[in-house]
Write an enzyme that holds these catalytic residues in place. Structure first.
Site, PDB file in Angstrom:
ATOM      1  N   TYR A   1       0.824  -1.208   0.000  1.00 32.81           N
ATOM      2  CA  TYR A   1       0.000   0.000   0.000  1.00 32.81           C
ATOM      3  C   TYR A   1       0.863   1.265   0.000  1.00 32.81           C
ATOM      4  O   TYR A   1       0.627   2.192  -0.761  1.00 32.81           O
ATOM      5  CB  TYR A   1      -0.935   0.023   1.221  1.00 32.81           C
ATOM      6  CG  TYR A   1      -1.968   1.117   1.127  1.00 32.81           C
ATOM      7  CD1 TYR A   1      -3.208   0.856   0.552  1.00 32.81           C
ATOM      8  CD2 TYR A   1      -1.696   2.408   1.570  1.00 32.81           C
ATOM      9  CE1 TYR A   1      -4.153   1.852   0.424  1.00 32.81           C
ATOM     10  CE2 TYR A   1      -2.638   3.413   1.441  1.00 32.81           C
ATOM     11  CZ  TYR A   1      -3.862   3.140   0.873  1.00 32.81           C
ATOM     12  OH  TYR A   1      -4.796   4.128   0.742  1.00 32.81           O
TER      13      TYR A   1
ATOM     14  N   PHE B   1      -7.141  20.788 -24.240  1.00 36.76           N
ATOM     15  CA  PHE B   1      -7.847  19.559 -24.585  1.00 36.76           C
ATOM     16  C   PHE B   1      -9.195  19.576 -23.839  1.00 36.76           C
ATOM     17  O   PHE B   1      -9.307  20.183 -22.775  1.00 36.76           O
ATOM     18  CB  PHE B   1      -7.008  18.325 -24.194  1.00 36.76           C
ATOM     19  CG  PHE B   1      -7.737  17.049 -24.507  1.00 36.76           C
ATOM     20  CD1 PHE B   1      -7.932  16.665 -25.818  1.00 36.76           C
ATOM     21  CD2 PHE B   1      -8.268  16.255 -23.488  1.00 36.76           C
ATOM     22  CE1 PHE B   1      -8.640  15.508 -26.107  1.00 36.76           C
ATOM     23  CE2 PHE B   1      -8.970  15.101 -23.782  1.00 36.76           C
ATOM     24  CZ  PHE B   1      -9.160  14.728 -25.089  1.00 36.76           C
ATOM     25  N   ASP B   2     -10.201  18.893 -24.403  1.00 33.56           N
ATOM     26  CA  ASP B   2     -11.573  18.906 -23.865  1.00 33.56           C
ATOM     27  C   ASP B   2     -11.666  18.728 -22.351  1.00 33.56           C
ATOM     28  O   ASP B   2     -12.387  19.447 -21.677  1.00 33.56           O
ATOM     29  CB  ASP B   2     -12.429  17.772 -24.444  1.00 33.56           C
ATOM     30  CG  ASP B   2     -12.266  17.576 -25.929  1.00 33.56           C
ATOM     31  OD1 ASP B   2     -11.273  18.084 -26.494  1.00 33.56           O
ATOM     32  OD2 ASP B   2     -13.118  16.906 -26.513  1.00 33.56           O
TER      33      ASP B   2
ATOM     34  N   ASP C   1       0.725  20.537 -20.623  1.00 37.95           N
ATOM     35  CA  ASP C   1      -0.044  19.302 -20.751  1.00 37.95           C
ATOM     36  C   ASP C   1       0.854  18.425 -21.604  1.00 37.95           C
ATOM     37  O   ASP C   1       0.979  18.619 -22.817  1.00 37.95           O
ATOM     38  CB  ASP C   1      -1.394  19.560 -21.429  1.00 37.95           C
ATOM     39  CG  ASP C   1      -2.153  18.261 -21.717  1.00 37.95           C
ATOM     40  OD1 ASP C   1      -1.508  17.189 -21.767  1.00 37.95           O
ATOM     41  OD2 ASP C   1      -3.374  18.324 -21.922  1.00 37.95           O
TER      42      ASP C   1
ATOM     43  N   ALA D   1       0.998  15.179 -22.413  1.00 33.60           N
ATOM     44  CA  ALA D   1       0.545  13.865 -22.887  1.00 33.60           C
ATOM     45  C   ALA D   1       1.403  13.331 -24.043  1.00 33.60           C
ATOM     46  O   ALA D   1       1.717  12.146 -24.092  1.00 33.60           O
ATOM     47  CB  ALA D   1      -0.921  13.927 -23.300  1.00 33.60           C
TER      48      ALA D   1
ATOM     49  N   LYS E   1      -0.692   8.081 -23.477  1.00 32.54           N
ATOM     50  CA  LYS E   1      -0.125   8.419 -24.789  1.00 32.54           C
ATOM     51  C   LYS E   1       1.380   8.121 -24.748  1.00 32.54           C
ATOM     52  O   LYS E   1       1.794   6.987 -24.922  1.00 32.54           O
ATOM     53  CB  LYS E   1      -0.393   9.893 -25.121  1.00 32.54           C
ATOM     54  CG  LYS E   1      -1.849  10.195 -25.485  1.00 32.54           C
ATOM     55  CD  LYS E   1      -2.716  10.384 -24.286  1.00 32.54           C
ATOM     56  CE  LYS E   1      -4.096  10.881 -24.610  1.00 32.54           C
ATOM     57  NZ  LYS E   1      -4.976  10.848 -23.433  1.00 32.54           N
TER      58      LYS E   1
ATOM     59  N   HIS F   1     -22.505  13.220 -29.198  1.00 35.32           N
ATOM     60  CA  HIS F   1     -21.816  12.393 -30.206  1.00 35.32           C
ATOM     61  C   HIS F   1     -21.506  10.989 -29.717  1.00 35.32           C
ATOM     62  O   HIS F   1     -21.392  10.070 -30.509  1.00 35.32           O
ATOM     63  CB  HIS F   1     -20.568  13.096 -30.740  1.00 35.32           C
ATOM     64  CG  HIS F   1     -19.552  13.448 -29.700  1.00 35.32           C
ATOM     65  ND1 HIS F   1     -19.793  14.340 -28.685  1.00 35.32           N
ATOM     66  CD2 HIS F   1     -18.280  13.027 -29.521  1.00 35.32           C
ATOM     67  CE1 HIS F   1     -18.710  14.458 -27.930  1.00 35.32           C
ATOM     68  NE2 HIS F   1     -17.780  13.668 -28.422  1.00 35.32           N
TER      69      HIS F   1
HETATM   70  N1  F0G Z   1      -4.547  16.060 -22.559  1.00 33.82           N
HETATM   71  C1  F0G Z   1      -4.497  15.706 -23.853  1.00 33.82           C
HETATM   72  C2  F0G Z   1      -3.697  16.523 -24.795  1.00 33.82           C
HETATM   73  C3  F0G Z   1      -5.210  14.584 -24.306  1.00 33.82           C
HETATM   74  O1  F0G Z   1      -5.153  14.252 -25.596  1.00 33.82           O
HETATM   75  C4  F0G Z   1      -5.963  13.820 -23.379  1.00 33.82           C
HETATM   76  C5  F0G Z   1      -6.719  12.649 -23.815  1.00 33.82           C
HETATM   77  C6  F0G Z   1      -5.970  14.234 -22.036  1.00 33.82           C
HETATM   78  C7  F0G Z   1      -5.250  15.352 -21.666  1.00 33.82           C
HETATM   79  C8  F0G Z   1      -6.761  13.501 -20.983  1.00 33.82           C
HETATM   80  O2  F0G Z   1      -6.091  12.372 -20.593  1.00 33.82           O
HETATM   81  O3  F0G Z   1      -7.729  10.552 -21.188  1.00 33.82           O
HETATM   82  O4  F0G Z   1      -5.758  10.134 -19.664  1.00 33.82           O
HETATM   83  O5  F0G Z   1      -7.663  11.474 -18.860  1.00 33.82           O
HETATM   84  N2  F0G Z   1      -6.960  12.384 -25.030  1.00 33.82           N
HETATM   85  C9  F0G Z   1      -7.602  11.204 -25.571  1.00 33.82           C
HETATM   86  C10 F0G Z   1      -7.740  11.337 -27.073  1.00 33.82           C
HETATM   87  C11 F0G Z   1      -8.864  10.814 -24.899  1.00 33.82           C
HETATM   88  O6  F0G Z   1      -8.381  10.473 -27.687  1.00 33.82           O
HETATM   89  O7  F0G Z   1      -7.164  12.259 -27.661  1.00 33.82           O
HETATM   90  P1  F0G Z   1      -6.858  11.062 -20.053  1.00 33.82           P
END
Ligand code: F0G
Length: 460
Positions: free
Chosen positions: A74, A126-127, A217, A219, A260, A452
């Site tokens: 843990y 990102f969204d 960010d 990723a 990623k 969507h």
């Molecule tokens: N930042 C970026 C640039 C991303 O592309 C994503 C996720 C996230 C943050 C969020 O990360 O999914 O681990 O919580 N992108 C995926 C896509 C979902 O299909 O582009 P997560």
């Protein structure tokens, strides 16, 4: 000097995952049952799945071996210390907070920084990051360069921040009204376009001038580092690790979705240099994710990630990765298919406004194309246009149009061969040749939000 890309993969295949082969008539039935929405199709009924590059990577033998030495204690498991050291070594950042994917890291970062009414500035959020800023009452603002939104511009760094726009916004609302700057590398929303080192340096100067925290960010940080090596003067002879380390040296921390460039199927983290913020982040982590030495991950996941972060900076891996994405994109470009240029790090974007100009946006050309692509070859792609980002104004009843109408084909890392890419390219080209006969789709049912993902559609 032009970069010498490898001719083929720098690895061979030891374990295979059989795929189901379907016939066109089977796919017709599957698509009908899925209400013509590709999200409703079962993954096992898809042949080449280009829905996302997130969490879909194939791990190496070294990562799988790491899974076997996962220490599931843990508190204080050895894999945590390995991961922490690896992240500190790559980023140079002092503190690491492990999370189960990218968005909890974004949640914690925004809980620390965002207060109602404060702006958060980015090239493009990102969204999920956009939503985390908004749910804390903040105002997300994108400050990408104009070329970043022009699918025909050949600008080498289309993820760059427009520095004048950034500074102008800070001056207009006042420094006290800005919570943070966060730059996405590479920029996912416009197709994995990189940010230059010079641009990161310039954003740092603005952050320093106004005393603002600046984060990445990260990723797709390694893909960004590779584009800097390819395209920015002075970096051709540097290793990806050296370049990544310099990128991270300009920021106060980062959020990371390890799904990623971590080369794993789940995981994430937040890094910080500020001790007080780190202590605060740890409290939120314990509340929402787990103890400070595992966050949302199992010990074995921590080990696989530590190993993945080293592999992703291996130039032979990365050169082949980018080569394969281009290999797919260039076949379509050569056939005259309207592809967004230049081809980005993780995906190929098709411009449906030019591909299907006779289908108006409110007849959802992206979804019509995705359905056709699935029928033709069993390939799954994702529409990022009117269905995802457009809608109807509740008060006036007028249609709100999404700025872009694009289909994204994101390539999982180390998963598909060039033969699969050939199948996809040929299928897209066949559809392009018969595009004039294609029709749009209509919505037969939709939920209140995020339509969507689950909407029911029908061909017109
Ligand atoms: N930042 C970026 C640039 C991303 O592309 C994503 C996720 C996230 C943050 C969020 O990360 O999914 O681990 O919580 N992108 C995926 C896509 C979902 O299909 O582009 P997560």
């Amino acid at each position: 000097m032009t970069y010498q890309f490898p001719e083929a993969e720098p690895y061979r295949i030891k374990v295979v995952e059989p795929m189901k082969m379907t016939t066109r008539s089977q796919r017709e039935r599957i698509l009908k049952d899925a209400h013509y929405n590709i999200f409703n199709v079962r993954a096992e009924d898809v042949y080449v799945d280009l829905l996302t590059d997130s969490g879909t990577s194939a791990m190496s033998q070294d990562q799988w071996a790491g899974i076997m030495i996962g220490d599931e204690s843990y508190a204080g498991c050895r894999n945590w210390f390995h991961l922490q050291e690896t992240i500190q070594d790559i980023t140079g950042h002092k503190y690491v907070v492990p999370t189960h994917q990218g968005r909890p890291a974004e949640n914690i970062l925004t809980m620390i920084h965002i207060r109602p009414g404060l702006s958060a500035l980015s090239n493009m959020f990102f969204d999920s990051t956009h939503a985390h800023v908004e749910t804390k009452g903040g105002i997300p603002r994108d400050c990408i360069i104009d070329e970043g939104l022009d699918g025909e511009s050949d600008h080498p760094f289309k993820g760059n921040v427009e520095i004048d726009k950034l500074e102008e916004h800070i001056k207009r609302v006042g420094r006290e009204q800005v919570a943070l700057i966060l730059v996405t590398v590479t920029c996912n929303n416009n197709g994995g376009q990189p940010v230059s080192m010079a641009n990161l340096h310039a954003v740092r100067a603005v952050a320093d001038k106004y005393g603002l925290p600046f984060f990445l960010d990260a990723a797709r940080f390694a893909e960004n580092a590779f584009f800097i090596k390819l395209r920015e003067p002075g970096y051709a002879d540097k290793s990806l690790k050296e370049i990544a380390r310099e990128m991270f040296s300009y920021v106060d921390g980062c959020t990371m979705s390890s799904k990623k460039d971590g080369l794993v199927n789940i995981g994430g983290f937040l890094t910080l240099n500020d001790e007080a913020k780190f202590r605060q982040a740890q409290q939120y982590l314990i509340l929402m994710e787990g103890f400070v030495t595992y966050g949302g991950m199992a010990g074995r996941d921590l080990e696989a990630l530590a190993r993945g972060l080293k592999e992703v900076l291996d130039e032979s891996y990365m050169a082949n990765r980018v080569r394969q994405v281009r290999y797919l994109g260039n076949q379509m470009l050569d056939a005259g298919v309207p592809v967004f240029k230049p081809i980005g790090g993780h995906c190929v974007l098709l411009d449906m406004k030019r591909f299907l100009p006779h289908i108006p946006q409110d007849e959802f050309p992206c979804e019509a194309f995705c359905a056709e692509l699935y029928l033709d070859s069993g390939t799954r792609a994702i529409g990022l246009g009117q269905l995802a980002f457009g809608g109807v104004d509740n008060e006036t009843g007028e249609v709100i149009y999404a700025p872009l109408e694009v289909v994204r084909m994101a390539i999982p890392r180390r998963v598909y061969t060039d033969n699969h890419m050939d199948v996809v390219a040929r299928s897209v080209i066949r559809i392009y040749e018969r595009r004039d006969s294609m029709r749009g789709v209509k919505i037969t049912w939709q939920p209140e939000a995020l339509r969507h993902f689950t909407a029911h559609l029908a061909p017109l």
